[in-house]
Design an enzyme around this catalytic site. Structure first.
Site: not given
Ligand code: GLN
Length: 194
Positions: A79, A170, A172
């Site tokens: 992410c 994710h 995890e």
């Molecule tokens: N929205 C976050 C970003 O732009 C990422 C979200 C996440 O890691 N769950 O950094």
């Protein structure tokens, strides 16, 4: 083998917990240059990419991290970790800029900020796994050396390029360790070839 989880912000403990279930893996928190230098592989967790990037600069970790990744250290970005690795980000400048992908942040918009999809993840796993998306990015374009692993409704949500693995979701935050095991296999292969 020694696998670090970048310990700045985000789901650090959850990644450590998943890594601890894999044989022969020593899972450590990494946040100093000395920590980074001692690793066989690194996970960059989800969180807020702008906050993590600021701290990477404050801790003077940017150059070392880029160097280690470009030198072949396997890295897995979940992410925000995907956003940090990307060469380019829609509407803003990139951070580490090591992976030949362009990403869109918060790409699922306000209604779909968070959702769970159930889907197989070949070549990582053939059975359907719950994939957790939290204000997730996706990959809007990529270079030829990037291997697309998973798409949801034509959007790329998992990909690999050489020693770099990224997912919009994710693992995890679920019970399954398949993605972590896949990453550890990448680290094993990289150790054998060096
Ligand atoms: N929205 C976050 C970003 O732009 C990422 C979200 C996440 O890691 N769950 O950094």
């Amino acid at each position: 083998m020694r696998i670090g989880v970048l310990d700045i912000q985000g789901s650090v403990e959850e990644h450590i917990h998943h890594l601890q279930q894999i044989p022969d893996v020593e899972a450590v928190r990494a946040k100093t240059p000395a920590d980074l230098s001692s690793l066989d592989g690194l996970i960059i967790p989800g969180g807020e990419s702008t906050a993590i990037a600021k701290m990477l600069h404050a801790f003077k970790l940017v150059d070392l991290l880029k160097e280690r990744i470009q030198d072949g250290m396997p890295v897995y970005g979940t992410c925000a970790g995907m956003i940090l690795l990307a060469d380019s980000i829609e509407g803003e400048s990139g951070h580490l800029g090591v992976m030949d992908i362009r990403v869109k942040r918060n790409a699922y918009g306000s209604q779909m900020d968070s959702f769970i999809a159930e889907l197989p993840l070949p070549p990582i796993c053939d059975r359907a796994l719950p994939l957790v998306f939290i204000r997730a990015p996706y990959i809007v374009s990529h270079g030829d050396s990037v291997q697309v692993l998973t798409m949801i409704e034509h959007k790329i949500v998992a990909a690999k390029q050489d020693n770099m693995l990224v997912t919009s979701f994710h693992p995890e935050l679920t019970e399954h360790t398949d993605v972590h095991r896949y990453f550890i296999q990448m680290v094993r292969e990289s150790k054998q070839s060096h």
